[in-house]
Scaffold this active site. Structure first.
Site, PDB file in Angstrom:
ATOM      1  CG  ASP A   1      65.825 -54.409  53.119  1.00 12.96           C
ATOM      2  OD1 ASP A   1      65.121 -53.387  53.041  1.00 12.96           O
ATOM      3  OD2 ASP A   1      67.068 -54.395  53.199  1.00 12.96           O
TER       4      ASP A   1
ATOM      5  CG  ASP B   1      67.887 -49.369  49.936  1.00 10.49           C
ATOM      6  OD1 ASP B   1      68.331 -49.363  48.789  1.00 10.49           O
ATOM      7  OD2 ASP B   1      66.959 -48.643  50.321  1.00 10.49           O
TER       8      ASP B   1
END
Length: 254
Positions: A10, A12
């Site tokens: 991921d 963010d």
């Protein structure tokens, strides 16, 4: 400890927090690169194209990577629409990263589109919501790029694309088909793209509801890093425990 052959990562809350760099995240990626371990950045963010994400990683966060390592919910959405072959028109609520991809392949139609695609839109207006609501009522396939209710930023948790989709769901009484994490659509395509068996992959992220459930729900081991959405104090009460939990990606041995 299991030696994983590939990583799904991921962005963010894991590699950066809004405009702020997470230093351990940068070091983590560089360690993967030094060891030539395959990795794919899998992000629900649809506001930017993969090329723009690549540029941002380089200029803002000191991560040199190829565009091919970036897989967005936008790309997964476009591939899903192509698979469905429902029609050649679409109406999009979203920003340039989403609009350029969808309207590059589908004709914009505000009256009777085959698809209504909804992502994060920082310039959201009532008229945009109205057009989407009416189109869905006419039978357009309602696609939500991702279910994230919030976005972790340096300012705090902001409304995410999932919040916009939730409003339209209430207005239309139609549930969207979600593409992004934790859903199988994006994960199946990410696994296919990286070309490594699920048992040899690790999903790395900060959000239990999206990143970690993406792994749990799709038979991939998970590494929760508590630098973003899900906090350390929440871990003992999570319904299904992540495979691994760390406070910093510096603590993870590759």
């Amino acid at each position: 400890m299991t030696q994983y052959k590939g990583y799904l990562i991921d962005l963010d809350g894991t590699i950066y927090l809004g405009e702020d760099r997470i230093e351990a995240g940068t070091r983590f990626v560089k360690r993967l690169q030094e060891k030539n371990i395959p990795h794919l950045f899998v992000t629900n963010n649809t506001t930017k194209t993969p090329a723009q994400v690549q540029e941002r990683l380089q200029e803002k966060f000191g991560i040199m990577t190829s565009e091919e390592t970036i897989y967005t919910a936008t790309l997964a959405t476009l591939e899903y629409m192509d698979d469905m072959a429902k029609g050649e028109t679409a109406y999009v609520i979203g920003e340039s990263g989403l609009k350029s991809a969808i309207y590059g392949s589908y004709q914009r139609d505000t009256e009777n589109p085959a698809y209504v695609v909804v992502g994060l839109d920082n310039d959201l207006t009532y008229e945009k919501l109205t057009l989407a609501t009416l189109a869905i009522a006419k039978g357009a396939m309602f696609i939500g790029t991702n279910p994230d209710l919030n976005i972790p930023t340096e300012r705090g948790l902001l409304p995410g694309a999932g919040s916009i989709n939730k409003l339209l769901e209430v207005a239309t009484r139609v549930k969207p088909i979600f593409i992004g994490k934790p859903n199988a659509i994006i994960m199946n395509k990410a696994v296919e793209r990286i070309g490594i068996a699920r048992r040899d992959l690790l999903m790395v992220g900060d959000n239990y509801l999206t990143d970690i459930r993406a792994g749990i729900d799709n038979d991939i081991d998970t590494l929760l890093v508590t630098t973003g959405f899900t906090k350390a104090e929440e871990v003992p009460n999570l319904p299904i425990a992540p495979t691994h939990v760390v406070a910093s990606l510096d603590d993870w041995e590759i």
